[in-house]
Each structure stands twice: as structure tokens, then as C-alpha cells.
Scaffold this motif. Structure first.
Motif, PDB file in Angstrom:
ATOM      1  N   ASP A  11     -44.091  10.917  84.450  1.00  0.00           N
ATOM      2  CA  ASP A  11     -43.897  11.709  83.237  1.00  0.00           C
ATOM      3  C   ASP A  11     -43.390  10.834  82.090  1.00  0.00           C
ATOM      4  OD1 ASP A  11     -43.460  14.290  81.708  1.00  0.00           O
ATOM      5  OD2 ASP A  11     -41.408  13.535  81.800  1.00  0.00           O
ATOM      6  N   LEU A  12     -42.435   9.946  82.385  1.00  0.00           N
ATOM      7  CA  LEU A  12     -41.896   9.080  81.328  1.00  0.00           C
ATOM      8  C   LEU A  12     -42.948   8.088  80.839  1.00  0.00           C
ATOM      9  CD1 LEU A  12     -38.309   8.347  82.702  1.00  0.00           C
ATOM     10  CD2 LEU A  12     -39.072  10.183  81.170  1.00  0.00           C
ATOM     11  N   ALA A  13     -43.749   7.555  81.748  1.00  0.00           N
ATOM     12  CA  ALA A  13     -44.806   6.622  81.355  1.00  0.00           C
ATOM     13  C   ALA A  13     -45.838   7.320  80.472  1.00  0.00           C
ATOM     14  CB  ALA A  13     -45.476   6.024  82.592  1.00  0.00           C
ATOM     15  N   LEU A  14     -46.223   8.526  80.839  1.00  0.00           N
ATOM     16  CA  LEU A  14     -47.162   9.287  80.011  1.00  0.00           C
ATOM     17  C   LEU A  14     -46.586   9.526  78.621  1.00  0.00           C
ATOM     18  CD1 LEU A  14     -48.363  11.944  82.623  1.00  0.00           C
ATOM     19  CD2 LEU A  14     -49.783  10.178  81.570  1.00  0.00           C
ATOM     20  N   THR A  15     -45.298   9.819  78.565  1.00  0.00           N
ATOM     21  CA  THR A  15     -44.643  10.068  77.280  1.00  0.00           C
ATOM     22  C   THR A  15     -44.608   8.815  76.420  1.00  0.00           C
ATOM     23  OG1 THR A  15     -43.247  11.767  78.325  1.00  0.00           O
ATOM     24  CG2 THR A  15     -42.513  10.898  76.209  1.00  0.00           C
ATOM     25  N   LEU A  16     -44.266   7.689  77.023  1.00  0.00           N
ATOM     26  CA  LEU A  16     -44.161   6.435  76.269  1.00  0.00           C
ATOM     27  C   LEU A  16     -45.526   5.887  75.868  1.00  0.00           C
ATOM     28  CD1 LEU A  16     -41.363   4.704  78.363  1.00  0.00           C
ATOM     29  CD2 LEU A  16     -41.147   5.502  76.001  1.00  0.00           C
ATOM     30  N   ALA A  17     -46.498   5.989  76.753  1.00  0.00           N
ATOM     31  CA  ALA A  17     -47.825   5.435  76.467  1.00  0.00           C
ATOM     32  C   ALA A  17     -48.589   6.289  75.460  1.00  0.00           C
ATOM     33  CB  ALA A  17     -48.631   5.294  77.755  1.00  0.00           C
ATOM     34  N   GLY A  18     -48.435   7.597  75.562  1.00  0.00           N
ATOM     35  CA  GLY A  18     -49.090   8.486  74.617  1.00  0.00           C
ATOM     36  C   GLY A  18     -50.599   8.470  74.691  1.00  0.00           C
ATOM     37  N   ALA A  19     -51.136   8.275  75.895  1.00  0.00           N
ATOM     38  CA  ALA A  19     -52.593   8.236  76.053  1.00  0.00           C
ATOM     39  C   ALA A  19     -52.961   8.667  77.473  1.00  0.00           C
ATOM     40  CB  ALA A  19     -53.130   6.833  75.767  1.00  0.00           C
ATOM     41  N   GLU A  20     -54.247   8.845  77.685  1.00  0.00           N
ATOM     42  CA  GLU A  20     -54.755   9.261  78.990  1.00  0.00           C
ATOM     43  C   GLU A  20     -54.808   8.087  79.961  1.00  0.00           C
ATOM     44  OE1 GLU A  20     -58.761  11.488  80.773  1.00  0.00           O
ATOM     45  OE2 GLU A  20     -58.798  10.529  78.796  1.00  0.00           O
ATOM     46  N   VAL A  21     -54.500   8.353  81.221  1.00  0.00           N
ATOM     47  CA  VAL A  21     -54.633   7.342  82.273  1.00  0.00           C
ATOM     48  C   VAL A  21     -56.113   7.217  82.630  1.00  0.00           C
ATOM     49  CG1 VAL A  21     -54.086   6.740  84.661  1.00  0.00           C
ATOM     50  CG2 VAL A  21     -52.341   7.785  83.211  1.00  0.00           C
ATOM     51  N   VAL A  22     -56.644   5.982  82.557  1.00  0.00           N
ATOM     52  CA  VAL A  22     -58.062   5.782  82.845  1.00  0.00           C
ATOM     53  C   VAL A  22     -58.297   5.029  84.153  1.00  0.00           C
ATOM     54  CG1 VAL A  22     -58.769   5.903  80.435  1.00  0.00           C
ATOM     55  CG2 VAL A  22     -58.117   3.691  81.410  1.00  0.00           C
ATOM     56  N   ASP A  23     -57.263   4.408  84.694  1.00  0.00           N
ATOM     57  CA  ASP A  23     -57.457   3.664  85.935  1.00  0.00           C
ATOM     58  C   ASP A  23     -56.147   3.630  86.714  1.00  0.00           C
ATOM     59  OD1 ASP A  23     -59.127   2.081  87.680  1.00  0.00           O
ATOM     60  OD2 ASP A  23     -57.879   0.377  87.121  1.00  0.00           O
ATOM     61  N   VAL A  24     -56.257   3.765  88.042  1.00  0.00           N
ATOM     62  CA  VAL A  24     -55.087   3.786  88.924  1.00  0.00           C
ATOM     63  C   VAL A  24     -55.326   2.882  90.122  1.00  0.00           C
ATOM     64  CG1 VAL A  24     -53.668   5.216  90.464  1.00  0.00           C
ATOM     65  CG2 VAL A  24     -54.465   6.156  88.282  1.00  0.00           C
ATOM     66  N   ALA A  25     -54.351   2.026  90.406  1.00  0.00           N
ATOM     67  CA  ALA A  25     -54.346   1.246  91.648  1.00  0.00           C
ATOM     68  C   ALA A  25     -52.982   1.457  92.288  1.00  0.00           C
ATOM     69  CB  ALA A  25     -54.572  -0.239  91.373  1.00  0.00           C
ATOM     70  N   ALA A  26     -52.948   1.583  93.615  1.00  0.00           N
ATOM     71  CA  ALA A  26     -51.663   1.875  94.253  1.00  0.00           C
ATOM     72  C   ALA A  26     -51.651   1.468  95.711  1.00  0.00           C
ATOM     73  CB  ALA A  26     -51.354   3.374  94.133  1.00  0.00           C
TER      74      ALA A  26
END
Length: 314
Positions: A170-185
Motif C-alpha cells: 500500500d505504501l509503495a503504491l502511494t509513493l509511486a503513484g502509478a500502476e504495477v506492470v511487472d512483479v518478480a518474487a
């Protein structure tokens, strides 16, 4: 609604629910009138501590309260919250909003249909430390978020991604202010049936990257956020309540006064109820974090990547 007339309740009186009850009892923005838990003894003990009524079925709160905190296990979020929302009760639901995006979307739709406030308990949004970090960092190019601690044996009904990392998503989404386009985990189970530690790398549509590290089997406690933009690095220690700004040879440390973030979260919720406005952390924000969490858990499990969807309708 006159805030002095807001009758409040708490459903689920475990570790964190008991804190909700204490804060509601102390709040000047509402009046705690009842608490609910399937364990009658636990409900009675908390009710006695605050001089309120105890019930064992959340549906018994209908007609008695105007707003509630829901702090039951995640698997019960949808069932409990939907009953209360359908009865016209405003709901602050602990994170994650639900156990699936579909359940979350249903809660959002029900709240919109009934015209009630639906707030999600992403408590770090109300941390003054995070507020200072966000102001100092602006729009960073890279983020590092760490949330680790030793084994406590609680909340093991959910993956560490939903238990701990969801805060930092949630904090990363707030700080980045954009859509996540790629995920590695990557991650693994150690003591619980689900992942006890996880590492995730998120790439956003605006080029921001975020590395998230969560563990409930670590040898120390750490809750930090580092925001990097070129030579400028802003680091927040959420536990020590400090924000450090470093740029070249310059270094500035900001001490943030102590605060009770849960009290601030509940106050914000009751203000939204009193003023008829959306919650600061609404259902859409809770859904966006949950969708990314699902993608992270899918990546850990080696599932095919899903198309980006940070919370919109399917």
C-alpha cells in the motif's frame, strides 16, 4: 451525522481487535456501545473493561451501532463486513480488505449501494513518519521497504504477504503513484503452512521500482522505507520515528513526535462517517494492495503472470 451520536462497536477481540476496542472507548468522536466475539468469555472481559455490552454474534450489533471496526480473521472479513454493510453500518475493516479480490470488489459494491463508509486498516498511512517521508521524497525513482520481525505465532492463517507485506504494498503504491506492470518474487514457508518470508520486486508504469522484504521469522525487528532519486536518499525508520535525508555530503535527520497511529486511523474513520465523505484509505485502495499481493503470491508459487489490474473491474 453528529459525531457525538455515532455509536460504535468492534467485531473480533483478538490481539489487534482489543486495541481497536480500547481506542474506540477513548475516542471523543464516537461512543463505544458494544463489542462482539464468538468467544463469550473474551467478549465479556473486553466489554467489562470498557463498560459496554458484549455479544457473540456480529449480527446482534445491527440496530445498536452506526460504525464498527472489524478485526476478525481475514477469511471471515467478507461474511462479517457484508452483513454489517448491508444493514447500513459504516465499516473500518482490518487489512487486507478480504481474502480474494472478488470478495473485496463485492464489499466495495455493497458499500457504494448502501452509501456507507468502507475504510481499510492500512494503519501506516496515518503514521506521521510516513507523512514526513512522503513529503521529503516527492516522486522517487526507487523504493526499498523492509518489514521484518521474529516469530510470534499469530496471523498464521494468511501468507506473510497478506500479513506484513500488504502494509508496504500500500505504501509503495502511494509513493509511486502509478500502476504495477511487472512483479518478480520469491518466498518460503518456515514455521507456518504459508510463506513466512517473501521478497518482491515491483516495476511501475512510470519507471519506479520497489523492492519489498517481509519476514515473520527474522532475528530482529525492522520497519524501514528508503526512497531514492539520484543522489538524494530519504530513509524512514517507522519504529525509531526518524526520517533521514542524505544528498551528497549533506545529511539531515528529522525526529518525528510520538503518536498513536491506530487512534489517528479510527479518528479519520469517524470523521468520514460524521462528515459523509470517503475514507482516506477506502475500499479501492485496499483492493489495489490486495491485487498486487495476489500477484506477488502467484509469482512465488510460479504461476503464470496475470495481466496488470490494480483494482478495477474485471
Amino acid at each position: 451525522m453528529d459525531r457525538r451520536e455515532i455509536r460504535t462497536g468492534v467485531v473480533g477481540l483478538g490481539y489487534f481487535g482489543s486495541f481497536h476496542a480500547r481506542q474506540h472507548a477513548a475516542s471523543q468522536k464516537g461512543r463505544l456501545v458494544a463489542v462482539a466475539d464468538f468467544d463469550a468469555d473474551r467478549a465479556a472481559a473486553v466489554a467489562a473493561a470498557h463498560g459496554v455490552e458484549a455479544v457473540t454474534d456480529h449480527r446482534d450489533l445491527i440496530g445498536r451501532v452506526d460504525a464498527v471496526s472489524v478485526a476478525v480473521p481475514t477469511s471471515l472479513h467478507h461474511r462479517v463486513a457484508s452483513d454489517l454493510i448491508d444493514a447500513g453500518i459504516h465499516v473500518l475493516i482490518e487489512k487486507p480488505i478480504a481474502d480474494t479480490p472478488e470478495a473485496a470488489r463485492d464489499l466495495i459494491a455493497r458499500a457504494e449501494a448502501k452509501g456507507v463508509v468502507l475504510q481499510v486498516g492500512h494503519i501506516e498511512r496515518f503514521s506521521p513518519v510516513f507523512s514526513v517521508l512522503a513529503e521529503e521524497a516527492g516522486r522517487p525513482r526507487a523504493l526499498e521497504l523492509t518489514r521484518i520481525g521474529p516469530w510470534k505465532g499469530r496471523a498464521i492463517d494468511v501468507d506473510v504477504v497478506l500479513d506484513l507485506m500488504i502494509h508496504d504494498i500500500d505504501l509503495a503504491l502511494t509513493l509511486a503513484g502509478a500502476e504495477v506492470v511487472d512483479v518478480a518474487a520469491m518466498g518460503a514457508a518456515v514455521r507456518a503452512p504459508t510463506n513466512d518470508f517473501a521478497h518482491a520486486l515491483l516495476r511501475f508504469a512510470n519507471g519506479v521500482t520497489a523492492h519489498l522484504n517481509a519476514s515473520r521469522v527474522a532475528d530482529r525487528q525492522e520497519r524501514t522505507i528508503r526512497a531514492v532519486d539520484g543522489a538524494r536518499v530519504v530513509t524512514a525508520d517507522l519504529a525509531a520515528r526518524t526520517v533521514t535525508v542524505a544528498e551528497g555530503e549533506s545529511r539531515r535527520e528529522i525526529a518525528v513526535p510520538a503518536s498513536d497511529n491506530l487512534a489517528l486511523e479510527i479518528a479519520s474513520f469517524l470523521d468520514a462517517v460524521a462528515n459523509g465523505r470517503p475514507a482516506v484509505v477506502d475500499g479501492a485502495a485496499g483492493l489495489a494492495a490486495l491485487v498486487v499481493a495476489e500477484r506477488i503470491m502467484g509469482a512465488i508459487a510460479g504461476l503464470p503472470a496475470a495481466a496488470p489490474n490494480n483494482g478495477g473491474s474485471t
